[in-house]
Structures are given as structure tokens and as C-alpha cells.
Design a protein around this motif. Sequence first.
Motif, PDB file in Angstrom:
ATOM      1  N   GLU A  15      23.472  73.079  52.641  1.00  0.00           N
ATOM      2  CA  GLU A  15      23.479  73.185  54.018  1.00  0.00           C
ATOM      3  C   GLU A  15      22.214  72.534  54.395  1.00  0.00           C
ATOM      4  O   GLU A  15      21.867  71.813  55.734  1.00  0.00           O
ATOM      5  CB  GLU A  15      23.561  74.549  54.396  1.00  0.00           C
ATOM      6  CG  GLU A  15      24.877  75.132  54.424  1.00  0.00           C
ATOM      7  CD  GLU A  15      24.742  76.507  55.174  1.00  0.00           C
ATOM      8  OE1 GLU A  15      24.070  76.728  56.131  1.00  0.00           O
ATOM      9  OE2 GLU A  15      25.995  77.082  54.829  1.00  0.00           O
ATOM     10  N   SER A  30      24.518  76.955  48.148  1.00  0.00           N
ATOM     11  CA  SER A  30      24.558  77.065  49.435  1.00  0.00           C
ATOM     12  C   SER A  30      23.475  76.707  50.308  1.00  0.00           C
ATOM     13  O   SER A  30      23.602  75.972  51.477  1.00  0.00           O
ATOM     14  CB  SER A  30      24.964  78.565  50.034  1.00  0.00           C
ATOM     15  OG  SER A  30      23.765  79.521  49.689  1.00  0.00           O
ATOM     16  N   ASN A  31      22.205  76.871  49.892  1.00  0.00           N
ATOM     17  CA  ASN A  31      21.056  76.463  50.661  1.00  0.00           C
ATOM     18  C   ASN A  31      20.927  74.999  50.531  1.00  0.00           C
ATOM     19  O   ASN A  31      20.784  74.329  51.490  1.00  0.00           O
ATOM     20  CB  ASN A  31      19.704  77.333  50.313  1.00  0.00           C
ATOM     21  CG  ASN A  31      19.678  78.422  50.964  1.00  0.00           C
ATOM     22  OD1 ASN A  31      18.973  78.509  51.746  1.00  0.00           O
ATOM     23  ND2 ASN A  31      20.391  79.671  50.500  1.00  0.00           N
ATOM     24  N   THR A  72      18.331  84.891  52.830  1.00  0.00           N
ATOM     25  CA  THR A  72      19.785  84.925  52.853  1.00  0.00           C
ATOM     26  C   THR A  72      20.148  84.319  54.128  1.00  0.00           C
ATOM     27  O   THR A  72      21.535  84.199  54.383  1.00  0.00           O
ATOM     28  CB  THR A  72      20.143  86.432  52.908  1.00  0.00           C
ATOM     29  OG1 THR A  72      19.450  87.247  53.681  1.00  0.00           O
ATOM     30  CG2 THR A  72      19.939  86.831  51.361  1.00  0.00           C
ATOM     31  N   SER A  74      21.317  81.336  56.218  1.00  0.00           N
ATOM     32  CA  SER A  74      21.848  80.004  55.985  1.00  0.00           C
ATOM     33  C   SER A  74      21.206  78.832  56.732  1.00  0.00           C
ATOM     34  O   SER A  74      20.869  79.264  58.152  1.00  0.00           O
ATOM     35  CB  SER A  74      23.209  80.043  55.914  1.00  0.00           C
ATOM     36  OG  SER A  74      23.594  80.033  57.277  1.00  0.00           O
TER      37      SER A  74
END
Length: 238
Positions: free
Chosen positions: A121, A117-118, A221, A223
Amino acid sequence: MLRSSTRILSLRSLSVASSSAFLLLEKQSSFNFDQTLLRFLRNLSVPLVSQSITTGDSRPALCSLRFDHTMASQSEPKSVYDFTVKDARGNDVDLSTYKGKVLLIVNVASQCGLTNSNYTELTQLYQKYKDQGLEILAFPCNQFGSQEPGTNEQIVEFACTRFKAEYPIFDKVDVNGNNAAPLYKFLKSSKGGIFGDNIKWNFSKFLVDKDGNVVDRYAPTTSPLSIEKDVKKLLGIA
């Protein structure tokens, strides 16, 4: 309070014409360093070679001050631009080359639950704002669950191939402990976390303005896309 026959106290914060000082105190018993005396020394505008200081019990302590302008200026960085780091190939990179850029500094890992996810993004954020002055600086770190075990070459290949990362990925560093990279010591001292200064996990984020000042810190956590509004504000985008 200082005890023993000889103690050396480094006064890194002295604001004097010469910028580094070492205070040698020789005393057989305890020495109460009065705050008034400390403020007096900080305000000195001329170098001192030696001076006797009288303690509370009227016994003198020898004060010897040595000055070195270069040492103090290097030991007290004012912004991110005062640091030089290593890139993934071991070459020095002077962070002053990023003057005028908004920086997002992140400690990354390849085998973390937050990796997909990191990285995804971060790439999206960079693609959107790289031409408007955003730079992302990624620092691999293996201190959290040993989740960045690879070599620099493997780390770069992973990020660039799988996540199309075009931003710079630097040499693997420690972000906590005695061996923490000087840059990270500065970042943490500039913006402490809710539960202390230490980095808590992979993908902690520091946002730096165009003058090299650390203006915000985000949890692992958080984002990258959720801080887009903060990035736009520093970029001057409506």
C-alpha cells in the motif's frame, strides 16, 4: 530538588539573546529551585557571567551561565527540516531538501506480519501522489522482534525488487531507547501515542505537512491507504 555539593542543571529552554545555558549550583544541602526564578531566567535578554541566587534558607548558591547560540539552536529543532539523516549508503541527507513536500515517515521491517500489506500500500500511495507532492521516507528498524536483520543493501533490494518501492529507504536506525535517532525523538515528542510516546511496532507512521510540522501519527496496524484522505488534505487535493 538538587542535592550534593555540586550539581549542573542544563536549561535548554532558556529564551535569551545567547541560546544555551548551564546553571552551576553549589550548595551543601537541598536547593528548592523556585519557579518564579526559572521564569525570570527564561526572560533574560542579556547574558550573565555569574550571579548569586539566594535560596529559601538564605544561603547563597552560585549561578554561572554560559551561552552558545549554535548549540541551543541545534538542540531545539523546530521542524523535521532541522535534521540530517543517513541514507542506505551512509551519505548525509539534509531533510530540508524536502521542503514543500508532504512526508509520510515509516519505520519498516522485512520479516514482519505487516510487511506485505504495508509495503504494497505504501507503493500504491506513492505512485498515486508522488507527482503531487508526497514523499515517503522509510527507516528500517530491527528493534521489534528482530524482524529487520539484513544489511542496508539487502533491505533496499528487498523493498525495491519485491514491492517496487521508489521512495527513499534510509540507514537502519533505532526508534526507541537511548540510541534512538534524533529524528525519531523529535517525531515522538511532537505526536505521542495513545499508550505513551514509544514506537510500538514496525510500520508506525508519522504524517508531516509542507512546513515540516508533524500533524498526525498512525498505529502500525493502520493501513497506508486508509490515511489517503489525510494525505490529500495536506496536498491540497479536493
